[in-house]
Design a protein around this motif. Structure first.
Motif, PDB file in Angstrom:
ATOM      1  N   ASP A 289      29.997 -22.008 -36.437  1.00 35.92           N
ATOM      2  CA  ASP A 289      29.320 -22.064 -37.726  1.00 35.92           C
ATOM      3  C   ASP A 289      27.909 -22.553 -37.441  1.00 35.92           C
ATOM      4  O   ASP A 289      27.650 -23.757 -37.340  1.00 35.92           O
ATOM      5  CB  ASP A 289      30.056 -23.017 -38.671  1.00 35.92           C
ATOM      6  CG  ASP A 289      29.453 -23.057 -40.072  1.00 35.92           C
ATOM      7  OD1 ASP A 289      28.327 -22.555 -40.261  1.00 35.92           O
ATOM      8  OD2 ASP A 289      30.104 -23.607 -40.979  1.00 35.92           O
ATOM      9  N   ALA A 290      26.976 -21.614 -37.268  1.00 40.47           N
ATOM     10  CA  ALA A 290      25.648 -21.946 -36.764  1.00 40.47           C
ATOM     11  C   ALA A 290      24.897 -22.885 -37.694  1.00 40.47           C
ATOM     12  O   ALA A 290      24.166 -23.767 -37.236  1.00 40.47           O
ATOM     13  CB  ALA A 290      24.842 -20.656 -36.550  1.00 40.47           C
ATOM     14  N   GLN A 291      25.073 -22.732 -38.996  1.00 37.71           N
ATOM     15  CA  GLN A 291      24.338 -23.554 -39.940  1.00 37.71           C
ATOM     16  C   GLN A 291      24.809 -24.998 -39.926  1.00 37.71           C
ATOM     17  O   GLN A 291      24.022 -25.919 -40.185  1.00 37.71           O
ATOM     18  CB  GLN A 291      24.479 -22.981 -41.354  1.00 37.71           C
ATOM     19  CG  GLN A 291      23.734 -23.785 -42.422  1.00 37.71           C
ATOM     20  CD  GLN A 291      23.791 -23.104 -43.772  1.00 37.71           C
ATOM     21  OE1 GLN A 291      23.532 -21.918 -43.881  1.00 37.71           O
ATOM     22  NE2 GLN A 291      24.139 -23.866 -44.804  1.00 37.71           N
ATOM     23  N   ASN A 292      26.071 -25.221 -39.585  1.00 35.53           N
ATOM     24  CA  ASN A 292      26.641 -26.557 -39.711  1.00 35.53           C
ATOM     25  C   ASN A 292      27.010 -27.206 -38.378  1.00 35.53           C
ATOM     26  O   ASN A 292      27.624 -28.271 -38.365  1.00 35.53           O
ATOM     27  CB  ASN A 292      27.864 -26.514 -40.636  1.00 35.53           C
ATOM     28  CG  ASN A 292      27.464 -26.180 -42.057  1.00 35.53           C
ATOM     29  OD1 ASN A 292      26.770 -26.942 -42.727  1.00 35.53           O
ATOM     30  ND2 ASN A 292      27.869 -24.997 -42.528  1.00 35.53           N
ATOM     31  N   GLY A 293      26.672 -26.559 -37.264  1.00 31.32           N
ATOM     32  CA  GLY A 293      26.724 -27.215 -35.978  1.00 31.32           C
ATOM     33  C   GLY A 293      28.095 -27.570 -35.454  1.00 31.32           C
ATOM     34  O   GLY A 293      28.260 -28.638 -34.859  1.00 31.32           O
TER      35      GLY A 293
END
Length: 410
Positions: A289-293
């Protein structure tokens, strides 16, 4: 027969021990516990052949402000502990300039190209194919702009390095991972990486292969390392074990040991967390989940959720702020079920300020060798950099240029 002591039975140490063994060395692999129970145990289990460029420190103000104000889940920090990290972080910033990062990426890409082939040989020899998936992993992007940027970046990596990736629309992602309740703006499917159902079990399988080939697994404390005549020794309950060479492959604990021998090694020590969940239905492949690391990785123990980087003091109590945030966001993607563990696992990742692992001879101590600082990629790179070190120790021509990884570099 040449002899060596390898300190540290994680993926990096075991990769070193196996490659030395293949070259006719008598090797003792030393750890205070069982192989693969520390940093090599707690990762997302991805052999990341697509990660051809090391992760530079962000230099744009928007990203830095998001980290500073706690709005980014990629990095979390304890304000009272930042002074401990200030020196290495400033050097990390300096090395992250476009020119210096490009030079590091050139060396890094050559080494990581050997990651999957080196693992493949060991997986076959160890009989560990049942632990491995060869389908890659996916990176979810929740917003259209982020997805467009990811598509452009994937195309750049394809053109420059030949990395295979496929852009998935939200509909494509839903078909590939029907367990997902939402699919954002789509995903990048990185096709070449492999993933592992139990990282600790793979390290253990490599250790068992090492033992079957005649290697010695020795329980001892690394701080017993001492010069012994023209070689080195370690001490355990059964006595003293001597060898002509010693390799320090202790990951984040390497600088502490080497301080005794006069080496001052700057390292960014990043703490990470994971916890397993028991969903009724799970993912087919790991999902970033790239936005939330965070990464969700289907494992033998359940669905493993792993976090980004936490900068804290060495004695700080575990406070998994990132894990709690990641679990909340992941709960919106799929039904996680119940946690398997009451408390999360945590471990330290050893990251060098110039983003390259340290592989080579100690500058001032004959027979002492360094092998650590792989950052988030020790699980990926251990067998490949282990081969590079074994080649140097054996006087062979290195498979890649060794100079960028040498100890004592600036």
């Amino acid at each position: 027969m040449r002899s060596a002591i390898v300190l540290g039975a994680g993926m990096v140490g075991i990769g070193t021990a196996l490659h030395l063994q293949q070259r006719g060395w008598s090797v003792a692999l030393v750890d205070r516990g069982e192989p693969g129970r520390e940093t090599s145990f707690g990762n997302a289990g991805i052999i990341q052949s697509e990660a051809v460029e090391p992760y530079a420190m962000p230099r744009d103000l928007a990203t830095l402000w998001a980290i500073a104000t706690g709005r980014s889940n990629d990095v979390h920090y304890e304000i009272r502990s930042l002074h401990r990290h200030a020196g290495p972080l400033l050097r990390y910033w300096w090395h992250s300039s476009p020119r210096r990062h490009a030079a590091a990426a050139q060396a890094y890409a050559r080494l990581i190209a050997h990651a999957v082939p080196e693992h493949a040989a060991l997986i076959e020899a160890a009989g560990a194919a049942d632990l491995v998936r060869r389908g890659g992993f996916r990176a979810l992007h929740r917003e259209t702009r982020a997805m467009d940027e990811a598509v452009a970046e994937a195309e750049r990596l394809r053109a420059r390095y030949g990395i295979r990736a496929r852009a998935l629309s939200p509909t494509d992602l839903a078909a590939a991972e029907p367990v997902l309740k939402q699919t954002g703006a789509g995903a990048i499917h990185w096709e070449d990486p492999w993933s592992v159902r139990d990282p600790g079990a793979l390290v253990s399988a490599y250790a068992a292969l090492f033992a079957r080939r005649g290697g010695t697994l020795l329980k001892a404390e690394a701080d017993s390392l001492a010069p012994a005549g023209r070689g080195w020794s370690v001490r355990n309950a059964d006595g003293v074990h001597k060898a002509e060479a010693a390799v320090v492959a202790l990951g984040p604990w390497s600088p502490v040991l080497l301080r005794r021998f006069g080496y001052r090694i700057a390292m960014v020590r990043k703490r990470g967390y994971h916890r397993h969940w028991r969903p009724a239905r799970t993912l087919e492949l790991p999902l970033l989940d790239a936005q939330n690391g965070y990464v969700l990785a289907p494992m033998a123990a359940g669905l493993r959720l792993t976090t980004g980087a936490e900068l804290a003091g060495p004695d700080a109590s575990t406070g998994p702020v990132q894990l709690a945030r990641a679990e909340a966001e992941a709960g919106g993607l799929l039904d996680l079920g119940a946690p398997r563990e009451n408390a999360p696992w945590s471990g330290i990742r050893p990251c060098m300020p110039d983003m390259l692992p340290v592989v080579g001879a100690a500058p001032r101590h004959p027979g002492l060798w360094f092998h650590f600082g792989h950052g988030h990629q020790g699980f990926t790179l251990g067998p490949a950099s282990g081969r590079l070190l074994a080649e140097a120790m054996s006087g062979e021509t290195p498979m890649v240029e060794a100079a960028p990884f040498r100890p004592g570099r600036r």
